[in-house]
Write a protein that holds these residues in place. Sequence first.
Motif, PDB file in Angstrom:
ATOM      1  N   ALA A 123       0.842  -1.196   0.000  1.00  0.00           N
ATOM      2  CA  ALA A 123       0.000   0.000   0.000  1.00  0.00           C
ATOM      3  C   ALA A 123       0.876   1.245   0.000  1.00  0.00           C
ATOM      4  CB  ALA A 123      -0.916   0.012   1.223  1.00  0.00           C
ATOM      5  N   ILE A 124       0.340   2.306  -0.565  1.00  0.00           N
ATOM      6  CA  ILE A 124       0.903   3.647  -0.408  1.00  0.00           C
ATOM      7  C   ILE A 124      -0.253   4.488   0.107  1.00  0.00           C
ATOM      8  CG2 ILE A 124       2.103   5.584  -1.464  1.00  0.00           C
ATOM      9  CD1 ILE A 124       2.955   3.672  -3.722  1.00  0.00           C
ATOM     10  N   SER A 125      -0.183   4.884   1.364  1.00  0.00           N
ATOM     11  CA  SER A 125      -1.343   5.432   2.054  1.00  0.00           C
ATOM     12  C   SER A 125      -1.081   6.813   2.623  1.00  0.00           C
ATOM     13  CB  SER A 125      -1.759   4.491   3.191  1.00  0.00           C
ATOM     14  OG  SER A 125      -2.066   3.203   2.687  1.00  0.00           O
ATOM     15  N   SER A 126      -2.158   7.502   2.913  1.00  0.00           N
ATOM     16  CA  SER A 126      -2.083   8.761   3.654  1.00  0.00           C
ATOM     17  C   SER A 126      -2.524   8.511   5.086  1.00  0.00           C
ATOM     18  CB  SER A 126      -2.964   9.819   2.980  1.00  0.00           C
ATOM     19  OG  SER A 126      -4.311   9.396   2.910  1.00  0.00           O
TER      20      SER A 126
ATOM     21  N   GLY B  88       4.453  -1.782   2.525  1.00  0.00           N
ATOM     22  CA  GLY B  88       4.440  -0.507   1.841  1.00  0.00           C
ATOM     23  C   GLY B  88       4.721   0.659   2.762  1.00  0.00           C
ATOM     24  N   VAL B  89       4.179   1.838   2.402  1.00  0.00           N
ATOM     25  CA  VAL B  89       4.514   3.054   3.140  1.00  0.00           C
ATOM     26  C   VAL B  89       3.277   3.912   3.370  1.00  0.00           C
ATOM     27  CG1 VAL B  89       6.855   3.129   2.189  1.00  0.00           C
ATOM     28  CG2 VAL B  89       5.018   4.415   1.061  1.00  0.00           C
ATOM     29  N   ARG B  90       3.370   4.739   4.398  1.00  0.00           N
ATOM     30  CA  ARG B  90       2.384   5.795   4.628  1.00  0.00           C
ATOM     31  C   ARG B  90       3.083   7.137   4.412  1.00  0.00           C
ATOM     32  NH1 ARG B  90      -0.884   4.586   9.298  1.00  0.00           N
ATOM     33  NH2 ARG B  90      -2.615   4.271   7.848  1.00  0.00           N
ATOM     34  N   LEU B  91       2.505   7.994   3.585  1.00  0.00           N
ATOM     35  CA  LEU B  91       3.008   9.353   3.400  1.00  0.00           C
ATOM     36  C   LEU B  91       2.499  10.191   4.567  1.00  0.00           C
ATOM     37  CD1 LEU B  91       2.149   9.518  -0.391  1.00  0.00           C
ATOM     38  CD2 LEU B  91       4.455   9.437   0.565  1.00  0.00           C
TER      39      LEU B  91
ATOM     40  N   LEU C   6       4.907   8.684  -4.287  1.00  0.00           N
ATOM     41  CA  LEU C   6       3.925   7.653  -4.620  1.00  0.00           C
ATOM     42  C   LEU C   6       4.189   7.080  -6.005  1.00  0.00           C
ATOM     43  CD1 LEU C   6       0.122   7.666  -4.014  1.00  0.00           C
ATOM     44  CD2 LEU C   6       0.982   7.218  -6.307  1.00  0.00           C
ATOM     45  N   GLN C   7       4.376   7.931  -6.983  1.00  0.00           N
ATOM     46  CA  GLN C   7       4.594   7.458  -8.347  1.00  0.00           C
ATOM     47  C   GLN C   7       5.901   6.675  -8.459  1.00  0.00           C
ATOM     48  OE1 GLN C   7       4.318  11.139 -10.541  1.00  0.00           O
ATOM     49  NE2 GLN C   7       2.076  11.090 -10.611  1.00  0.00           N
ATOM     50  N   THR C   8       6.922   7.127  -7.741  1.00  0.00           N
ATOM     51  CA  THR C   8       8.214   6.443  -7.788  1.00  0.00           C
ATOM     52  C   THR C   8       8.115   5.050  -7.199  1.00  0.00           C
ATOM     53  OG1 THR C   8       9.411   8.538  -7.664  1.00  0.00           O
ATOM     54  CG2 THR C   8      10.628   6.560  -7.050  1.00  0.00           C
TER      55      THR C   8
ATOM     56  N   THR D  98      14.068   9.169   6.819  1.00  0.00           N
ATOM     57  CA  THR D  98      14.798  10.093   7.695  1.00  0.00           C
ATOM     58  C   THR D  98      14.195  11.493   7.652  1.00  0.00           C
ATOM     59  OG1 THR D  98      16.857   8.841   7.378  1.00  0.00           O
ATOM     60  CG2 THR D  98      17.047  11.115   8.147  1.00  0.00           C
ATOM     61  N   ALA D  99      13.729  11.889   6.459  1.00  0.00           N
ATOM     62  CA  ALA D  99      13.121  13.220   6.308  1.00  0.00           C
ATOM     63  C   ALA D  99      11.728  13.278   6.900  1.00  0.00           C
ATOM     64  CB  ALA D  99      13.066  13.586   4.839  1.00  0.00           C
ATOM     65  N   GLY D 100      11.184  12.146   7.301  1.00  0.00           N
ATOM     66  CA  GLY D 100       9.838  12.123   7.847  1.00  0.00           C
ATOM     67  C   GLY D 100       8.747  12.127   6.808  1.00  0.00           C
ATOM     68  N   THR D 101       9.113  11.890   5.540  1.00  0.00           N
ATOM     69  CA  THR D 101       8.126  11.888   4.458  1.00  0.00           C
ATOM     70  C   THR D 101       7.266  10.626   4.509  1.00  0.00           C
ATOM     71  OG1 THR D 101       9.663  13.159   3.093  1.00  0.00           O
ATOM     72  CG2 THR D 101       7.834  12.078   1.956  1.00  0.00           C
ATOM     73  N   ILE D 102       7.871   9.514   4.925  1.00  0.00           N
ATOM     74  CA  ILE D 102       7.159   8.233   4.960  1.00  0.00           C
ATOM     75  C   ILE D 102       7.384   7.530   6.280  1.00  0.00           C
ATOM     76  CG2 ILE D 102       7.305   7.854   2.461  1.00  0.00           C
ATOM     77  CD1 ILE D 102       9.627   5.864   3.030  1.00  0.00           C
ATOM     78  N   THR D 103       6.490   6.621   6.599  1.00  0.00           N
ATOM     79  CA  THR D 103       6.722   5.612   7.623  1.00  0.00           C
ATOM     80  C   THR D 103       6.460   4.258   6.976  1.00  0.00           C
ATOM     81  OG1 THR D 103       4.433   5.727   8.402  1.00  0.00           O
ATOM     82  CG2 THR D 103       6.053   7.113   9.523  1.00  0.00           C
TER      83      THR D 103
END
Length: 326
Positions: A221-224, A249-252, A284-286, A316-321
């Motif tokens: 998943a790529i989630s918010s 996957g990741v959460r933005l 997300l697209q990447t 590290t930038a906090g963009t994703i978990t």
Amino acid sequence: MEGLVRRILSTLFVTACVLVATPTTGHAAATWTKAGTTVAVACGSSTLSQAANWYFPATTTPKALVYLQHGFSRSNANMDALAGKYADAGFLVFAPTLPSSTAGNNCAVNNTGDNTAFLNNVAGWLGELTTSTSNLAKSYTTAAGKAGRTGQAPPAKYVIAGHSAGGDAVTYIANRLRTTYPAAFANLKFLQLLDPVLSPNGTNMATGLAGLAGTSLPIYAISSPPYTANSQASGTTELIKDVPRSFLGVRLTTGSHCDAEGASTNFLCTLLGGTSKAANVTALQTFAVNWANDAVAGTSTAIYYPGGTYYQGLLTAGTITTLSGS
């Protein structure tokens, strides 16, 4: 309160933004060609003819087919930006418009009664693709003619991706392929869920995940974050609960429910879901495209997974978990 908000939002969407994409002729883009046509699907005793966009990559031998499903009260036009990214990477993309709400017959992407019979028919698109007289094969042949790709068979391997309620639907569809079309399921390489949202009725996503969790099919998943627009991240919560894998996957962390639509979203999504940040859309697209690349090729490009440079930079930038199963 959440149920009331959902009903209000649903009413707004149904009355104001059920978008019907008009079939178009072939349209050339920088590295891919878009052809609009229709695709037939059985709905009870009748047959629907739905708008369908096909995106043909520059290469004459696409690496795989991507079935890209929009969400509730959206259309294939809203998936145009992401479809183009897949096509840029060498995928053939099929993006249909499915009804979001239909009076009494449950032939819709969103399950408001029991849409499983309809979704079984949608699964047949992929399950029967190798039969030249099947609905999806005929849609492909028409689109290929418009795109100047006649005589080319669609690729055997494929990926399924779904946004919002489309994520709920495609999870069920993927499992239906497993149970009903095992030969086709063997060629399914990846299930990509884009901020998935559970339908208000039924257990389609839970049913699908119960059948898929024991397979080797990658499901990411790529989630918010949880908020009203994604029904408090209901689909992502279901995925984490039902699929006990270390990486899902990741959460933005500052994501919007509209991120999957990118530049092809509109105010009807951003009004309720919030405006997307460019960095989140890019991430997300990447991830979506490169995870699909790996799944189809049977590889693992380290930079796009935990520990890899691109992934860790965003972490590290906090963009994703990171999302992982329970």
